[in-house]
Scaffold this active site. Structure first.
Site, PDB file in Angstrom:
ATOM      1  N   ILE A  88       0.849  -1.209   0.000  1.00  0.00           N
ATOM      2  CA  ILE A  88       0.000   0.000   0.000  1.00  0.00           C
ATOM      3  C   ILE A  88       0.876   1.248   0.000  1.00  0.00           C
ATOM      4  CG2 ILE A  88      -1.930   1.188   1.102  1.00  0.00           C
ATOM      5  CD1 ILE A  88      -2.648  -1.434   2.506  1.00  0.00           C
TER       6      ILE A  88
ATOM      7  N   LEU B  12      12.975  -2.101   4.421  1.00  0.00           N
ATOM      8  CA  LEU B  12      13.136  -3.117   3.359  1.00  0.00           C
ATOM      9  C   LEU B  12      13.230  -4.521   3.963  1.00  0.00           C
ATOM     10  CD1 LEU B  12      15.441  -1.387   0.704  1.00  0.00           C
ATOM     11  CD2 LEU B  12      12.943  -1.488   0.801  1.00  0.00           C
ATOM     12  N   THR B  13      12.177  -4.912   4.650  1.00  0.00           N
ATOM     13  CA  THR B  13      12.038  -6.309   5.065  1.00  0.00           C
ATOM     14  C   THR B  13      11.715  -7.102   3.798  1.00  0.00           C
ATOM     15  OG1 THR B  13       9.648  -6.188   5.352  1.00  0.00           O
ATOM     16  CG2 THR B  13      11.010  -5.535   7.261  1.00  0.00           C
TER      17      THR B  13
ATOM     18  N   THR C 275      -6.064  -1.139  10.505  1.00  0.00           N
ATOM     19  CA  THR C 275      -6.821  -2.204   9.855  1.00  0.00           C
ATOM     20  C   THR C 275      -8.182  -2.430  10.517  1.00  0.00           C
ATOM     21  OG1 THR C 275      -6.787  -4.597   9.504  1.00  0.00           O
ATOM     22  CG2 THR C 275      -5.496  -3.800  11.347  1.00  0.00           C
ATOM     23  N   ASP C 276      -9.094  -3.027   9.751  1.00  0.00           N
ATOM     24  CA  ASP C 276     -10.396  -3.392  10.332  1.00  0.00           C
ATOM     25  C   ASP C 276     -10.272  -4.576  11.288  1.00  0.00           C
ATOM     26  OD1 ASP C 276      -9.918  -5.398   8.448  1.00  0.00           O
ATOM     27  OD2 ASP C 276     -11.800  -5.140   7.371  1.00  0.00           O
ATOM     28  N   GLU C 277      -9.132  -5.292  11.220  1.00  0.00           N
ATOM     29  CA  GLU C 277      -8.990  -6.514  12.030  1.00  0.00           C
ATOM     30  C   GLU C 277      -8.975  -6.218  13.528  1.00  0.00           C
ATOM     31  OE1 GLU C 277      -6.292  -9.493  10.796  1.00  0.00           O
ATOM     32  OE2 GLU C 277      -6.662  -9.154   8.680  1.00  0.00           O
TER      33      GLU C 277
ATOM     34  N   ASP D 290      14.775   1.819  10.083  1.00  0.00           N
ATOM     35  CA  ASP D 290      13.705   1.229  10.894  1.00  0.00           C
ATOM     36  C   ASP D 290      12.908   2.363  11.544  1.00  0.00           C
ATOM     37  OD1 ASP D 290      12.380  -0.083  13.152  1.00  0.00           O
ATOM     38  OD2 ASP D 290      13.765  -1.761  12.803  1.00  0.00           O
TER      39      ASP D 290
ATOM     40  N   TYR E 224      -1.127 -10.427  14.917  1.00  0.00           N
ATOM     41  CA  TYR E 224      -1.062  -9.241  14.034  1.00  0.00           C
ATOM     42  C   TYR E 224      -2.073  -8.187  14.477  1.00  0.00           C
ATOM     43  CZ  TYR E 224      -2.355  -6.262  10.094  1.00  0.00           C
ATOM     44  OH  TYR E 224      -2.686  -5.168   9.317  1.00  0.00           O
TER      45      TYR E 224
ATOM     46  N   LYS F 258      -1.559  -4.366  15.999  1.00  0.00           N
ATOM     47  CA  LYS F 258      -2.093  -3.147  15.356  1.00  0.00           C
ATOM     48  C   LYS F 258      -3.022  -2.414  16.333  1.00  0.00           C
ATOM     49  CE  LYS F 258      -1.643  -1.759  11.682  1.00  0.00           C
ATOM     50  NZ  LYS F 258      -0.626  -0.840  11.096  1.00  0.00           N
TER      51      LYS F 258
ATOM     52  N   ALA G  76       4.395   1.624   7.897  1.00  0.00           N
ATOM     53  CA  ALA G  76       5.370   0.571   8.232  1.00  0.00           C
ATOM     54  C   ALA G  76       4.798  -0.393   9.259  1.00  0.00           C
ATOM     55  CB  ALA G  76       6.642   1.211   8.785  1.00  0.00           C
TER      56      ALA G  76
HETATM   57  P1  NAD Z   1       3.442  -4.699   3.479  1.00  0.00           P
HETATM   58  O1  NAD Z   1       3.812  -5.836   4.358  1.00  0.00           O
HETATM   59  O2  NAD Z   1       3.263  -4.936   2.018  1.00  0.00           O
HETATM   60  O3  NAD Z   1       4.510  -3.534   3.615  1.00  0.00           O
HETATM   61  C1  NAD Z   1       5.052  -3.130   4.843  1.00  0.00           C
HETATM   62  C2  NAD Z   1       6.244  -2.220   4.569  1.00  0.00           C
HETATM   63  O4  NAD Z   1       6.763  -1.781   5.833  1.00  0.00           O
HETATM   64  C3  NAD Z   1       7.388  -2.924   3.839  1.00  0.00           C
HETATM   65  O5  NAD Z   1       7.901  -2.081   2.831  1.00  0.00           O
HETATM   66  C4  NAD Z   1       8.429  -3.153   4.932  1.00  0.00           C
HETATM   67  O6  NAD Z   1       9.763  -3.171   4.442  1.00  0.00           O
HETATM   68  C5  NAD Z   1       8.173  -1.959   5.836  1.00  0.00           C
HETATM   69  N1  NAD Z   1       8.610  -2.188   7.220  1.00  0.00           N
HETATM   70  C6  NAD Z   1       8.352  -3.289   7.995  1.00  0.00           C
HETATM   71  N2  NAD Z   1       8.914  -3.117   9.208  1.00  0.00           N
HETATM   72  C7  NAD Z   1       9.493  -1.892   9.216  1.00  0.00           C
HETATM   73  C8  NAD Z   1      10.206  -1.153  10.181  1.00  0.00           C
HETATM   74  N3  NAD Z   1      10.441  -1.644  11.406  1.00  0.00           N
HETATM   75  N4  NAD Z   1      10.651   0.078   9.857  1.00  0.00           N
HETATM   76  C9  NAD Z   1      10.446   0.584   8.613  1.00  0.00           C
HETATM   77  N5  NAD Z   1       9.798  -0.085   7.654  1.00  0.00           N
HETATM   78  C10 NAD Z   1       9.298  -1.308   7.948  1.00  0.00           C
HETATM   79  O7  NAD Z   1       2.126  -4.090   4.134  1.00  0.00           O
HETATM   80  P2  NAD Z   1       0.860  -3.417   3.424  1.00  0.00           P
HETATM   81  O8  NAD Z   1      -0.109  -4.470   3.065  1.00  0.00           O
HETATM   82  O9  NAD Z   1       1.320  -2.454   2.420  1.00  0.00           O
HETATM   83  O10 NAD Z   1       0.249  -2.638   4.680  1.00  0.00           O
HETATM   84  C11 NAD Z   1       0.678  -1.320   5.001  1.00  0.00           C
HETATM   85  C12 NAD Z   1      -0.047  -0.856   6.243  1.00  0.00           C
HETATM   86  O11 NAD Z   1      -1.454  -0.872   6.030  1.00  0.00           O
HETATM   87  C13 NAD Z   1       0.192  -1.730   7.473  1.00  0.00           C
HETATM   88  O12 NAD Z   1       0.302  -0.897   8.589  1.00  0.00           O
HETATM   89  C14 NAD Z   1      -1.050  -2.599   7.560  1.00  0.00           C
HETATM   90  O13 NAD Z   1      -1.318  -2.953   8.887  1.00  0.00           O
HETATM   91  C15 NAD Z   1      -2.099  -1.652   7.016  1.00  0.00           C
HETATM   92  N6  NAD Z   1      -3.255  -2.281   6.363  1.00  0.00           N
HETATM   93  C16 NAD Z   1      -3.065  -3.218   5.364  1.00  0.00           C
HETATM   94  C17 NAD Z   1      -4.183  -3.738   4.706  1.00  0.00           C
HETATM   95  C18 NAD Z   1      -4.036  -4.745   3.583  1.00  0.00           C
HETATM   96  O14 NAD Z   1      -5.040  -5.289   3.125  1.00  0.00           O
HETATM   97  N7  NAD Z   1      -2.840  -5.025   3.096  1.00  0.00           N
HETATM   98  C19 NAD Z   1      -5.475  -3.327   5.078  1.00  0.00           C
HETATM   99  C20 NAD Z   1      -5.604  -2.396   6.105  1.00  0.00           C
HETATM  100  C21 NAD Z   1      -4.499  -1.872   6.722  1.00  0.00           C
HETATM  101  O1  DAU Z   2      -8.590  -6.784   6.827  1.00  0.00           O
HETATM  102  C1  DAU Z   2      -7.408  -6.078   6.578  1.00  0.00           C
HETATM  103  C2  DAU Z   2      -6.241  -7.031   6.602  1.00  0.00           C
HETATM  104  O2  DAU Z   2      -6.297  -7.772   5.392  1.00  0.00           O
HETATM  105  C3  DAU Z   2      -4.891  -6.340   6.740  1.00  0.00           C
HETATM  106  O3  DAU Z   2      -4.840  -5.683   7.973  1.00  0.00           O
HETATM  107  C4  DAU Z   2      -3.747  -7.345   6.634  1.00  0.00           C
HETATM  108  O4  DAU Z   2      -2.508  -6.674   6.662  1.00  0.00           O
HETATM  109  C5  DAU Z   2      -3.890  -8.080   5.317  1.00  0.00           C
HETATM  110  O5  DAU Z   2      -2.893  -9.075   5.208  1.00  0.00           O
HETATM  111  C6  DAU Z   2      -5.275  -8.714   5.196  1.00  0.00           C
HETATM  112  O6  DAU Z   2      -5.431  -9.799   6.156  1.00  0.00           O
HETATM  113  P1  DAU Z   2      -6.150 -11.182   5.780  1.00  0.00           P
HETATM  114  O7  DAU Z   2      -5.680 -12.221   6.705  1.00  0.00           O
HETATM  115  O8  DAU Z   2      -7.621 -10.985   5.623  1.00  0.00           O
HETATM  116  O9  DAU Z   2      -5.534 -11.381   4.289  1.00  0.00           O
HETATM  117  P2  DAU Z   2      -4.975 -12.681   3.528  1.00  0.00           P
HETATM  118  O10 DAU Z   2      -4.802 -12.292   2.102  1.00  0.00           O
HETATM  119  O11 DAU Z   2      -3.837 -13.307   4.243  1.00  0.00           O
HETATM  120  O12 DAU Z   2      -6.215 -13.676   3.619  1.00  0.00           O
HETATM  121  C7  DAU Z   2      -7.475 -13.330   3.075  1.00  0.00           C
HETATM  122  C8  DAU Z   2      -8.435 -14.453   3.416  1.00  0.00           C
HETATM  123  O13 DAU Z   2      -8.033 -15.617   2.629  1.00  0.00           O
HETATM  124  C9  DAU Z   2      -8.377 -14.908   4.850  1.00  0.00           C
HETATM  125  O14 DAU Z   2      -9.677 -15.300   5.261  1.00  0.00           O
HETATM  126  C10 DAU Z   2      -7.451 -16.118   4.848  1.00  0.00           C
HETATM  127  C11 DAU Z   2      -7.700 -16.713   3.481  1.00  0.00           C
HETATM  128  N1  DAU Z   2      -6.544 -17.406   2.852  1.00  0.00           N
HETATM  129  C12 DAU Z   2      -5.338 -16.753   2.813  1.00  0.00           C
HETATM  130  C13 DAU Z   2      -4.242 -17.346   2.230  1.00  0.00           C
HETATM  131  C14 DAU Z   2      -2.910 -16.653   2.209  1.00  0.00           C
HETATM  132  C15 DAU Z   2      -6.713 -18.653   2.278  1.00  0.00           C
HETATM  133  O15 DAU Z   2      -7.822 -19.227   2.299  1.00  0.00           O
HETATM  134  N2  DAU Z   2      -5.624 -19.236   1.694  1.00  0.00           N
HETATM  135  C16 DAU Z   2      -4.383 -18.646   1.663  1.00  0.00           C
HETATM  136  O16 DAU Z   2      -3.421 -19.272   1.142  1.00  0.00           O
END
Ligand code: NAD
Ligand code: DAU
Length: 354
Positions: free
Chosen positions: A12, A34-35, A133-135, A58, A159, A163, A81
Site C-alpha cells: 500500500i 526493506l524487510t 486495519t479493520d482486524e 527502521d 497481528y 495493530k 510501516a
Molecule cells: P506490506 O507488508 O506490504 O509492507 C510493509 C512495509 O513496511 C514494507 O515495505 C516493509 O519493508 C516496511 N517495514 C516493515 N517493518 C518496518 C520497520 N520496522 N521500519 C520501517 N519499515 C518497515 O504491508 P501493506 O499491506 O502495504 O500494509 C501497510 C499498512 O497498512 C500496514 O500498517 C497494515 O497494517 C495496514 N493495512 C493493510 C491492509 C491490507 O489489506 N494489506 C489493510 C488495512 C491496513
Molecule cells: O482486513 C485487513 C487485513 O487484510 C490487513 O490488515 C492485513 O494486513 C492483510 O494481510 C489482510 O489480512 P487477511 O488475513 O484478511 O488477508 P490474507 O490475504 O492473508 O487472507 C485473506 C483471506 O483468505 C483470509 O480469510 C485467509 C484466506 N486465505 C489466505 C491465504 C494466504 C486462504 O484461504 N488461503 C491462503 O493461502
C-alpha cells in the site's frame, strides 16, 4: 513542503507514494526498513525524481527519524510501516510486537518532540496519520452490522493485537500530549504490487504456475475488498480534511467469501489466459487446514468518511479484480524478482504441513 511516509516500499505504501507524487506534486521522504515485504522496484518510476527521497531505516531508529523530521521540515507523517501478514504473525509474533508496537511508539515519540519545537502555525497544521486495519474490531457474525468507528476493539491474532496496541498508542499521544493524529482503519486491499503471500496475488500466480489454490477451511470466511488506489485516495482526503483525533473506517462495500474471490480470479484467467489443457483454473482449488483463530467475517461501514469528507471508492470488486489480474499478467519481471529466495522458504513454512 514535504511529508514523511514510512513503509513506502511495501504494497500500500508504494501505491500511496506513487499516487501522492502524481496527485499533489509534493515531495515525499520514504523511510522503509526493506524487510522481505519492501521492494524498491515498486518505485522504479520515481528514480531520479526530486520529489522522492528513499531512506533505508527502521521506524524504531529514533536518531534517524529525529534527523529526517528536522532536515526535511516534515509537515506530516503517514505511518504504513508494519509487519502485515496474519499467517506470519502466527508463526512468529516477535517481529510484530517489535515493529507494530515498539516501532510505532518510537516513531510517535520522535514526532511529538519535533512537533513540540515547531512554531505555533506549523504545530497547528502538523499531522501524524496512522494507517490501521479493520482486524482490530475482531470477527463479525453473518448478520451483524458492519464495523463502525465506535465498535469495541476485539483483536484475535497476534497481528491484529499488535495493530490494536499501536492504535491505542496513537490515541494516547493525542489525548495526553496533544499530538495532532488521525487514524484510518481499512478493510482488505488488493491491486498492483501486492506481495504474493496474500490470498489474491498468491492465487493469481499459483493458477498461472499450475499450482494448487489453497483455500483455508471451508472458504466461507468473508472479507470486504477495496482496490488499493481507493485506499490511497481515502488517506489523502483524511490527511487533507480529517478532524484531528478522529478515526475513519475505509472500505469498499464489497463483502465476498474467499471461495467467491478465488472463483472470480479463475474465471478472469479462463478468459484472458486459458489453460493449455482447456480445463478451468478452478480445477486447481484445494481445501487445506484452516488458519488457527481464523476470523470469520470482516465488513466496514465507511459512511463516516463518505458523509464527512466526501470520499467514495471508484472501483467495484469486479472492475478492480480484473485490473489486478491484468497487472500480474503484464508484470512478469516484477513477479519473478519477488518470488525467489526468502519467498520460497515462506511458502514451505506456511503450506508444507497443511
Ligand atoms: P506490506 O507488508 O506490504 O509492507 C510493509 C512495509 O513496511 C514494507 O515495505 C516493509 O519493508 C516496511 N517495514 C516493515 N517493518 C518496518 C520497520 N520496522 N521500519 C520501517 N519499515 C518497515 O504491508 P501493506 O499491506 O502495504 O500494509 C501497510 C499498512 O497498512 C500496514 O500498517 C497494515 O497494517 C495496514 N493495512 C493493510 C491492509 C491490507 O489489506 N494489506 C489493510 C488495512 C491496513
Ligand atoms: O482486513 C485487513 C487485513 O487484510 C490487513 O490488515 C492485513 O494486513 C492483510 O494481510 C489482510 O489480512 P487477511 O488475513 O484478511 O488477508 P490474507 O490475504 O492473508 O487472507 C485473506 C483471506 O483468505 C483470509 O480469510 C485467509 C484466506 N486465505 C489466505 C491465504 C494466504 C486462504 O484461504 N488461503 C491462503 O493461502
Amino acid at each position: 513542503m514535504t511529508i514523511l511516509v514510512t513503509g513506502g516500499a511495501g504494497f500500500i505504501g508504494s501505491n500511496f507514494v506513487l499516487d501522492w507524487v502524481a496527485e499533489t506534486g509534493e515531495a515525499v521522504v520514504n523511510l522503509d526498513k526493506l524487510t522481505y515485504a519492501g521492494n524498491p522496484a515498486n518505485l522504479a518510476s520515481l528514480e531520479g525524481s526530486p520529489l522522492h527521497v528513499f531512506v533505508r531505516a527502521d521506524i524504531g531508529d529514533s536518531d534517524t527519524v529525529a534527523k529526517l523530521l528536522r532536515k526535511y521540515n516534515i509537515r506530516a507523517v503517514v505511518n504504513f510501516a508494519a509487519e502485515s501478514h496474519v499467517d506470519r504473525s502466527i508463526h512468529g509474533p516477535g517481529e510484530f510486537i517489535q515493529t507494530n508496537v515498539v516501532g510505532t511508539f518510537r516513531l510517535l515519540d520522535e514526532a511529538r518532540s519535533y512537533w513540540g519545537e515547531l512554531p505555533h502555525d506549523k504545530q497547528r497544521d502538523f499531522r501524524f496519520l496512522h494507517v490501521s486495519t479493520d482486524e482490530v474490531y475482531g470477527s463479525l457474525k453473518p448478520l451483524d452490522p458492519a464495523f463502525k468507528e465506535t465498535n469495541p476493539y476485539e483483536p484475535n491474532s497476534p497481528y491484529s493485537a499488535s495493530k490494536a496496541a499501536s492504535d491505542h498508542l496513537v490515541r494516547a499521544w493525542h489525548h495526553t500530549y496533544g499530538l495532532p493524529v488521525l487514524t484510518t482503519n481499512c478493510s482488505n486491499n488488493y491491486g498492483p504490487y501486492h506481495f504474493p503471500e496474500k490470498l489474491i496475488p498468491l492465487c493469481i500466480l499459483n493458477a498461472l504456475n499450475d499450482k494448487p489454490l489453497p483455500i483455508y477451511g471451508d472458504g466461507q470466511q468473508v472479507r470486504d475488498w477495496l482496490y488499493v488506489k481507493d485506499h490511497c485516495a481515502a488517506i489523502r482526503r483524511v490527511l487533507e480534511a480529517g478532524e484531528v483525533g478522529e478515526t475513519y473506517n475505509v472500505g469498499g462495500w464489497n463483502e465476498k467469501a474467499n471461495l467467491e474471490v478465488v472463483n472470480a480470479i479463475c474465471s478472469i484467467l479462463d478468459e484472458l489466459k486459458p489453460r493449455r489443457d482447456g480445463k478451468p483454473y478452478a480445477a486447481q482449488i484445494t481445501f487445506v487446514t484452516d488458519r488457527p483463530g481464523h476470523d470469520r467475517r470482516y465488513a466496514i461501514d465507511a459512511s463516516k468518511l463518505e458523509r464527512e469528507l466526501g470520499w467514495k471508492p471508484s472501483e467495484t470488486f469486479e472492475t478492480g479484480i480484473r485490473k489486478t489480474v491484468q497487472w500480474y499478467l503484464d508484470n512478469t519481471e516484477w513477479v519473478s524478482t519477488v518470488t525467489s529466495g526468502e519467498y520460497r522458504k515462506w511458502i514451505d513454512t506456511n503450506y508444507g504441513s497443511r
